[in-house]
Design an enzyme around this catalytic site. Structure first.
Site, PDB file in Angstrom:
ATOM      1  CD  GLU A 152     -16.114  27.689  -8.532  1.00 25.34           C
ATOM      2  OE1 GLU A 152     -16.946  28.602  -8.597  1.00 25.34           O
ATOM      3  OE2 GLU A 152     -15.979  26.971  -7.534  1.00 25.34           O
ATOM      4  CD  GLU A 267     -12.457  24.549  -3.913  1.00 22.11           C
ATOM      5  OE1 GLU A 267     -13.671  24.571  -3.670  1.00 22.11           O
ATOM      6  OE2 GLU A 267     -11.874  25.428  -4.576  1.00 22.11           O
TER       7      GLU A 267
HETATM    8  O1  G3I Z   1     -17.199  36.195   8.030  1.00 28.17           O
HETATM    9  C1  G3I Z   1     -18.564  36.629   7.793  1.00 28.17           C
HETATM   10  C2  G3I Z   1     -19.288  36.744   9.116  1.00 28.17           C
HETATM   11  O2  G3I Z   1     -18.689  37.756   9.897  1.00 28.17           O
HETATM   12  C3  G3I Z   1     -20.763  37.063   8.841  1.00 28.17           C
HETATM   13  O3  G3I Z   1     -21.472  37.033  10.051  1.00 28.17           O
HETATM   14  C4  G3I Z   1     -21.361  36.030   7.905  1.00 28.17           C
HETATM   15  C5  G3I Z   1     -22.791  36.364   7.518  1.00 28.17           C
HETATM   16  O4  G3I Z   1     -23.151  35.758   6.297  1.00 28.17           O
HETATM   17  O5  G3I Z   1     -20.591  35.971   6.718  1.00 28.17           O
HETATM   18  C6  G3I Z   1     -19.250  35.605   6.926  1.00 28.17           C
HETATM   19  O6  G3I Z   1     -18.598  35.542   5.697  1.00 28.17           O
HETATM   20  C7  G3I Z   1     -18.877  34.403   4.898  1.00 28.17           C
HETATM   21  C8  G3I Z   1     -17.546  33.707   4.586  1.00 28.17           C
HETATM   22  O7  G3I Z   1     -17.786  32.629   3.734  1.00 28.17           O
HETATM   23  C9  G3I Z   1     -16.850  33.189   5.846  1.00 28.17           C
HETATM   24  O8  G3I Z   1     -17.571  32.137   6.414  1.00 28.17           O
HETATM   25  C10 G3I Z   1     -19.535  34.864   3.601  1.00 28.17           C
HETATM   26  O9  G3I Z   1     -20.806  35.394   3.889  1.00 28.17           O
HETATM   27  C11 G3I Z   1     -19.676  33.684   2.666  1.00 28.17           C
HETATM   28  O10 G3I Z   1     -20.136  34.131   1.401  1.00 28.17           O
HETATM   29  C12 G3I Z   1     -18.331  32.999   2.464  1.00 28.17           C
HETATM   30  O11 G3I Z   1     -18.563  31.836   1.705  1.00 28.17           O
HETATM   31  C13 G3I Z   1     -17.438  31.181   1.149  1.00 28.17           C
HETATM   32  C14 G3I Z   1     -17.670  31.064  -0.351  1.00 28.17           C
HETATM   33  O12 G3I Z   1     -16.661  30.269  -0.944  1.00 28.17           O
HETATM   34  C15 G3I Z   1     -17.642  32.429  -1.055  1.00 28.17           C
HETATM   35  O13 G3I Z   1     -16.382  32.994  -0.959  1.00 28.17           O
HETATM   36  C16 G3I Z   1     -17.314  29.830   1.814  1.00 28.17           C
HETATM   37  O14 G3I Z   1     -16.889  29.986   3.175  1.00 28.17           O
HETATM   38  C17 G3I Z   1     -16.274  28.983   1.062  1.00 28.17           C
HETATM   39  O15 G3I Z   1     -16.273  27.674   1.576  1.00 28.17           O
HETATM   40  C18 G3I Z   1     -16.625  28.949  -0.425  1.00 28.17           C
HETATM   41  O16 G3I Z   1     -15.593  28.240  -1.076  1.00 28.17           O
HETATM   42  C19 G3I Z   1     -15.806  27.930  -2.470  1.00 28.17           C
HETATM   43  C20 G3I Z   1     -14.450  27.994  -3.146  1.00 28.17           C
HETATM   44  O17 G3I Z   1     -13.847  29.261  -2.934  1.00 28.17           O
HETATM   45  C21 G3I Z   1     -14.578  27.705  -4.639  1.00 28.17           C
HETATM   46  N1  G3I Z   1     -15.240  26.420  -4.854  1.00 28.17           N
HETATM   47  C22 G3I Z   1     -16.523  26.259  -4.178  1.00 28.17           C
HETATM   48  C23 G3I Z   1     -16.374  26.524  -2.679  1.00 28.17           C
HETATM   49  C24 G3I Z   1     -17.676  26.279  -1.934  1.00 28.17           C
HETATM   50  O18 G3I Z   1     -18.661  27.184  -2.329  1.00 28.17           O
END
Ligand code: G3I
Length: 358
Positions: A152, A267
């Site tokens: 991105e 994705e």
């Molecule tokens: O694991 C912790 C958990 O312990 C905690 O209770 C919870 C509270 O918010 O957070 C959890 O972590 C989260 C993690 O995902 C695991 O689920 C983070 O807050 C959250 O920010 C994170 O979001 C991910 C996001 O990227 C940011 O990295 C999403 O799962 C993931 O699907 C998303 O993926 C992105 C791609 O990398 C790039 N393209 C878009 C795509 C969707 O947004």
């Protein structure tokens, strides 16, 4: 009833092999023994706690992609340390079960640890970025053949304020951050496939045209500098209510192909917040969107892989970010919450297998 368009319905039938015209458009040289490889992005929490989730990965995936565990915030709690343990856990599982792995990602404006924000000079930014990519790519040299090197880097709307996505790397390094990342990845693992990954590359409209041209511009620039770039990852978080630009995407893929650059679907999922509440109709709507999208892609080329961003509706970022107004749970992925196959699963399977037969 959701207003399914004639084209989307036809695309749905095409997916089931009815009058698809698909085979003739595929290059036989691209056919693979098991069809287009299918990848699944893996979330650590269910991977650790839900045996059905692990089984679904074993049953359905050719490729596993750690969804979050290779990102900077996961690997780099402090400036001096690399914590590979959680990514290693997923990658060891992939290897044990004969799956390939894709690495996501080496550079992103998002999901960085706080200490990265404190970087204060170009020199420091370059040193930190190069060191990170060297260490991570080297750690996985034998086991990760394909990397999303940059994720991105194109602005959400290049028509407003230029092509580049704001962020820490652009702030300190300018557009060079992309060249630095690709050059370092190539030097560290010359045999790895290096991919530029981005979203919103398939729809109709000036913003999407601009995003496609920005990607082409970056690829050309890298090649002009003799820096290898092997693939464009089309994320494909598909909005059910948007239309695809068949010609625009075909031209985009053809231009990349002339540059020797492949397409990967990285994705895939469907944002179903505006589709019918009725689950049967919703699942058909979701499947039709995927069929229409894959028809656009496969009409021009067979992608190198199709990865969905998760496998079951039980776990998806879409349920956090695109909640439905009616409160109904989202249904963005190939399997439902009970791990039963949905029409989306069959559509993907049919396109993959059609590629195999051609
Ligand atoms: O694991 C912790 C958990 O312990 C905690 O209770 C919870 C509270 O918010 O957070 C959890 O972590 C989260 C993690 O995902 C695991 O689920 C983070 O807050 C959250 O920010 C994170 O979001 C991910 C996001 O990227 C940011 O990295 C999403 O799962 C993931 O699907 C998303 O993926 C992105 C791609 O990398 C790039 N393209 C878009 C795509 C969707 O947004």
């Amino acid at each position: 009833m959701e207003p399914l368009t004639r084209r989307s319905v036809l695309a749905g039938f095409a997916a089931f092999g009815i009058n698809s015209g698909l085979g003739s458009k595929l290059s036989p040289a691209m056919a693979q023994a098991r069809g287009t490889p299918y990848g699944i992005a893996v979330e650590l929490k269910p991977f650790r706690t839900d045996p059905q989730y692990r089984q679904a990965l074993i049953d359905h995936a050719d490729i596993l992609v750690p969804m979050n565990m290779l990102k900077w915030a996961s690997l780099r709690h402090t400036k001096d340390q690399f914590d590979f343990a959680r990514a290693d856990e997923i990658i060891a599982f992939a290897r044990k079960h004969g799956k390939s792995v894709r690495g996501h990602n080496l550079l992103w404006y998002g999901y960085n640890p706080k200490w990265v924000d404190a970087i204060s000079s170009r020199r420091e930014a370059e040193r930190v970025l190069v060191d990170h990519i060297e260490q991570v790519v080297d750690h996985y040299r034998e086991v990760v053949p394909s990397w999303d090197v940059v994720n991105e880097v194109v602005a959400h709307n290049p028509l407003k304020g230029g092509n580049w996505r704001d962020g820490i790397w652009l702030k300190h390094l300018g557009p060079d951050h992309v060249a630095i990342a690709f050059r370092t990845a190539a030097k560290t693992d010359p045999s790895a496939q290096l991919v530029i990954n981005d979203y919103d590359l398939a729809n109709s409209g000036l913003r999407f045209d601009a995003r496609r041209s920005a990607i082409l511009g970056i690829v050309r620039k890298l090649q002009d500098q003799n820096i290898p770039v092997h693939g464009v990852g089309m994320q494909a978080h598909l909005y059910a209510e948007r239309g695809f630009d068949r010609d625009g995407v075909a031209q985009f893929i053809q231009k990349l192909s002339k540059l020797g650059v492949n397409i990967l679907i990285t994705e895939l999922d469907v944002i179903d917040w505006r589709l019918s509440k009725n689950t049967v109709r919703r699942d058909m709507g979701v499947a039709n969107v995927v069929a229409e999208f894959l028809d656009v892609i496969y009409s021009t080329t067979e992608p190198q892989s199709i990865t969905s961003w998760g496998i079951t509706d039980r776990y998806s970022w879409i349920s956090d970010v695109f909640k439905r107004k009616d409160g109904a749970p989202n249904r963005p992925l190939p399997l439902d919450r009970n791990y039963q196959k949905k029409p989306m699963f069959d559509v993907i399977e049919n396109y993959r297998k059609a590629a195999q037969k051609s």
